[in-house]
Design a protein around this motif. Structure first.
Motif, mmCIF file in Angstrom:
data_model
loop_
_atom_site.group_PDB
_atom_site.id
_atom_site.type_symbol
_atom_site.label_atom_id
_atom_site.label_comp_id
_atom_site.label_asym_id
_atom_site.label_seq_id
_atom_site.Cartn_x
_atom_site.Cartn_y
_atom_site.Cartn_z
ATOM 1 N N ARG A 364 0.836 -1.207 0.000
ATOM 2 C CA ARG A 364 0.000 0.000 0.000
ATOM 3 C C ARG A 364 0.871 1.258 0.000
ATOM 4 N NH1 ARG A 364 -4.694 2.488 0.355
ATOM 5 N NH2 ARG A 364 -4.890 4.346 1.642
ATOM 6 N N GLN A 365 1.922 1.271 0.770
ATOM 7 C CA GLN A 365 2.798 2.435 0.795
ATOM 8 C C GLN A 365 3.426 2.674 -0.582
ATOM 9 O OE1 GLN A 365 2.897 4.657 3.300
ATOM 10 N NE2 GLN A 365 1.291 3.316 4.114
ATOM 11 N N ARG A 366 3.750 1.595 -1.292
ATOM 12 C CA ARG A 366 4.292 1.729 -2.645
ATOM 13 C C ARG A 366 3.273 2.381 -3.568
ATOM 14 N NH1 ARG A 366 8.927 2.210 -4.992
ATOM 15 N NH2 ARG A 366 9.730 0.465 -3.764
ATOM 16 N N VAL A 367 2.029 1.954 -3.470
ATOM 17 C CA VAL A 367 0.976 2.534 -4.310
ATOM 18 C C VAL A 367 0.792 4.014 -3.994
ATOM 19 C CG1 VAL A 367 -1.524 2.540 -4.641
ATOM 20 C CG2 VAL A 367 -0.270 0.401 -4.792
ATOM 21 N N LEU A 368 0.770 4.360 -2.710
ATOM 22 C CA LEU A 368 0.594 5.753 -2.332
ATOM 23 C C LEU A 368 1.727 6.622 -2.875
ATOM 24 C CD1 LEU A 368 -0.558 5.346 1.387
ATOM 25 C CD2 LEU A 368 -1.975 6.023 -0.553
ATOM 26 N N ALA A 369 2.936 6.071 -2.891
ATOM 27 C CA ALA A 369 4.098 6.846 -3.322
ATOM 28 C C ALA A 369 4.203 6.975 -4.833
ATOM 29 C CB ALA A 369 5.370 6.209 -2.748
ATOM 30 N N ASP A 370 3.820 5.919 -5.559
ATOM 31 C CA ASP A 370 4.161 5.858 -6.990
ATOM 32 C C ASP A 370 2.980 5.819 -7.946
ATOM 33 O OD1 ASP A 370 6.739 5.786 -6.108
ATOM 34 O OD2 ASP A 370 7.101 3.683 -6.553
ATOM 35 N N HIS A 371 1.761 5.672 -7.447
ATOM 36 C CA HIS A 371 0.648 5.447 -8.380
ATOM 37 C C HIS A 371 -0.539 6.372 -8.128
ATOM 38 C CE1 HIS A 371 2.274 1.985 -10.542
ATOM 39 N NE2 HIS A 371 2.848 1.661 -9.394
ATOM 40 N N ALA A 372 -0.253 7.642 -7.847
ATOM 41 C CA ALA A 372 -1.328 8.628 -7.741
ATOM 42 C C ALA A 372 -1.739 9.080 -9.139
ATOM 43 C CB ALA A 372 -0.864 9.817 -6.912
ATOM 44 N N TRP A 373 -3.021 9.352 -9.349
ATOM 45 C CA TRP A 373 -3.526 9.755 -10.660
ATOM 46 C C TRP A 373 -3.090 11.156 -11.106
ATOM 47 C CZ3 TRP A 373 -5.091 7.215 -14.638
ATOM 48 C CH2 TRP A 373 -5.779 6.007 -14.507
ATOM 49 N N PRO A 374 -3.037 12.163 -10.218
ATOM 50 C CA PRO A 374 -2.860 13.544 -10.708
ATOM 51 C C PRO A 374 -1.650 13.760 -11.608
ATOM 52 C CG PRO A 374 -3.568 13.569 -8.427
ATOM 53 C CD PRO A 374 -3.318 12.136 -8.774
ATOM 54 N N SER A 375 -0.496 13.219 -11.254
ATOM 55 C CA SER A 375 0.693 13.461 -12.074
ATOM 56 C C SER A 375 0.550 12.841 -13.458
ATOM 57 C CB SER A 375 1.939 12.908 -11.378
ATOM 58 O OG SER A 375 1.840 11.500 -11.187
ATOM 59 N N ARG A 376 -0.093 11.693 -13.549
ATOM 60 C CA ARG A 376 -0.291 11.040 -14.839
ATOM 61 C C ARG A 376 -1.266 11.825 -15.713
ATOM 62 N NH1 ARG A 376 1.869 7.966 -11.386
ATOM 63 N NH2 ARG A 376 2.686 5.868 -11.789
ATOM 64 N N LEU A 377 -2.339 12.311 -15.109
ATOM 65 C CA LEU A 377 -3.340 13.051 -15.865
ATOM 66 C C LEU A 377 -2.796 14.392 -16.347
ATOM 67 C CD1 LEU A 377 -6.398 12.212 -13.606
ATOM 68 C CD2 LEU A 377 -5.806 11.192 -15.811
ATOM 69 N N ALA A 378 -1.933 14.998 -15.573
ATOM 70 C CA ALA A 378 -1.327 16.262 -15.998
ATOM 71 C C ALA A 378 -0.478 16.070 -17.251
ATOM 72 C CB ALA A 378 -0.478 16.835 -14.860
ATOM 73 N N ARG A 379 0.170 14.928 -17.380
ATOM 74 C CA ARG A 379 0.982 14.670 -18.572
ATOM 75 C C ARG A 379 0.104 14.542 -19.815
ATOM 76 N NH1 ARG A 379 4.780 9.700 -17.679
ATOM 77 N NH2 ARG A 379 5.401 10.326 -19.784
ATOM 78 N N ILE A 380 -1.063 13.925 -19.675
ATOM 79 C CA ILE A 380 -1.981 13.813 -20.811
ATOM 80 C C ILE A 380 -2.508 15.178 -21.208
ATOM 81 C CG2 ILE A 380 -4.250 12.927 -21.494
ATOM 82 C CD1 ILE A 380 -3.539 10.371 -19.942
ATOM 83 N N GLU A 381 -2.846 15.999 -20.218
ATOM 84 C CA GLU A 381 -3.298 17.370 -20.497
ATOM 85 C C GLU A 381 -2.235 18.132 -21.270
ATOM 86 O OE1 GLU A 381 -5.886 20.512 -20.399
ATOM 87 O OE2 GLU A 381 -6.291 18.945 -18.911
#
Length: 387
Positions: A364-381
């Protein structure tokens, strides 16, 4: 506000299965800054009730029914005219006219999956085009061919070749091409070197606030411990995975645990397994929360497995094949490449609950650190608005 044409091969709601999770999060994010006109297919009658939810995000929704039997017959026409079967399968003349008209006035288009690129190529190409191939579908058909025999092997191999040619042609017309992971992006660059400079990998995120440990009602009808597999059960790689696990690994585990296969539309061969098969469920979280561990024994896998991310986010220990972990950089799971090692990993975690709990918490800590949506969505924008 700028106008965006958004095309998806399946209605992007509810976000309860792999492709819908990615497409919905992207659509929801883009709707904040764009006037979105959505064109999509609906292949499940139960999904029609979700159109109003999308109408609240979009200024227009063009949802087209996709009858699988008719689509299959349409797809066969590709054998006559040389096209990949995928294109006629996902073709609708009314949607084509609407997409062409919308593209003429749109500031940009975001196209989700190679099947939908046919609607924005040539004269219908919009001012700016971002193509999300998600997975390299043509290579998936190649893998299918390796696991089939007889005529279906030939059909799948043909689809791989013809679809790759179309993917390359579509990518050539796009301004940017996105795939769901770095390995998928690297593979497409290798297969289509002429567009390598346009290609990037943008991985899925996970809603870790929703998928989090908590107090959920126990859905299991009998005491465990339970091993759980989650995923759409009308998808052949998932069917193959649970069949292989039940036949090869589960007998080695014996009575130490029970096996549950949770997901919509399980076919008869899945229901016949030595497993609890509840079919479609309203909420996957209780099934994860009350399991001892999750398994992802996929032998054929593309992109990122949301089932793995969801289990990790729920702090559940995961045992998976290397294929199922592709695109997820995490050492907080147990890898197993064959049935004996799979069974051994499961038995070890069942026998060591403190170790299993620690593995789940680290996941879970790995997911919290590395798999948040906002940074990925900003790249698509940024790809849609490079200036």
């Amino acid at each position: 506000m700028r106008e965006l044409l958004f095309l998806s091969q399946r209605i992007p709601f509810p976000p309860d299965k792999g492709d819908k999770i990615r497409s919905f999060h992207i659509l929801e994010h883009l709707s904040r800054n764009w006037r979105v006109r959505l064109g999509c297919f609906v292949d499940d009658l139960a999904d029609w009730r979700h159109v109003p939810a999308l109408e609240r995000l979009c200024v227009e929704v063009r949802a087209v029914p996709l009858d699988r039997r008719r689509a299959r017959l349409r797809g066969m026409t590709g054998l006559l005219d040389g096209r990949p079967l995928t294109l006629p399968w996902f073709h609708d003349s009314g949607l084509a006219r609407w997409a062409a008209e919308t593209a003429r006035t749109a500031d940009a288009a975001f196209v989700y999956s190679s099947a939908m690129a046919q609607y924005v190529m040539g004269p219908a190409r919009p001012r700016r085009l971002v193509l999300d191939l998600v997975d390299v579908d043509s290579d998936k058909w190649r893998l299918y061919a390796e696991h089939r025999r007889g005529p279906s092997r030939w059909v799948h191999a043909r689809e791989s070749r013809r679809l790759l040619a179309f993917e390359r042609a579509a990518a050539a017309q796009a301004d940017a091409v996105v795939l769901v992971s770095k390995p998928e992006a690297d593979l497409f660059r290798k297969l289509a070197p002429e567009v390598a400079g346009k290609v990037s990998g943008i991985a899925n995120g996970i809603d870790a606030a929703r998928f989090s440990p908590g107090d959920y009602p126990n859905p299991y009808p009998e005491p465990g411990p339970w091993i759980v597999f989650t995923g759409a059960m009308d998808y052949w790689p998932n069917i193959d995975a649970v069949g292989w696990f039940a036949r090869e690994a589960l007998p080695l585990i014996g009575p130490a645990a029970r096996f549950a296969v949770v997901g919509a539309n399980p076919p008869p061969e899945v229901r016949a397994l030595n497993a609890l098969v509840p079919g479609r469920v309203a909420d996957m979280r209780p099934w994860l929360a009350h399991a001892a561990l999750a398994v992802a024994p996929l032998r054929v896998a593309r992109g990122i497995q949301n089932k793995v991310l969801e289990a990790m986010a729920m702090a559940l220990p995961v045992v998976c094949t290397p294929q199922a972990l592709e695109g997820i950089e995490a050492g907080e799971v147990e890898l197993a490449a064959d049935a004996p090692s799979f069974a051994a990993a499961v038995l070890r975690l069942l026998a060591a609950p403190d170790e299993a709990r620690a593995l789940g918490e680290a996941a879970r800590q790995r997911v919290l650190a590395d798999h948040a949506w906002p940074s990925r969505l900003a790249r698509i924008e940024a790809l849609l608005s490079p200036d």
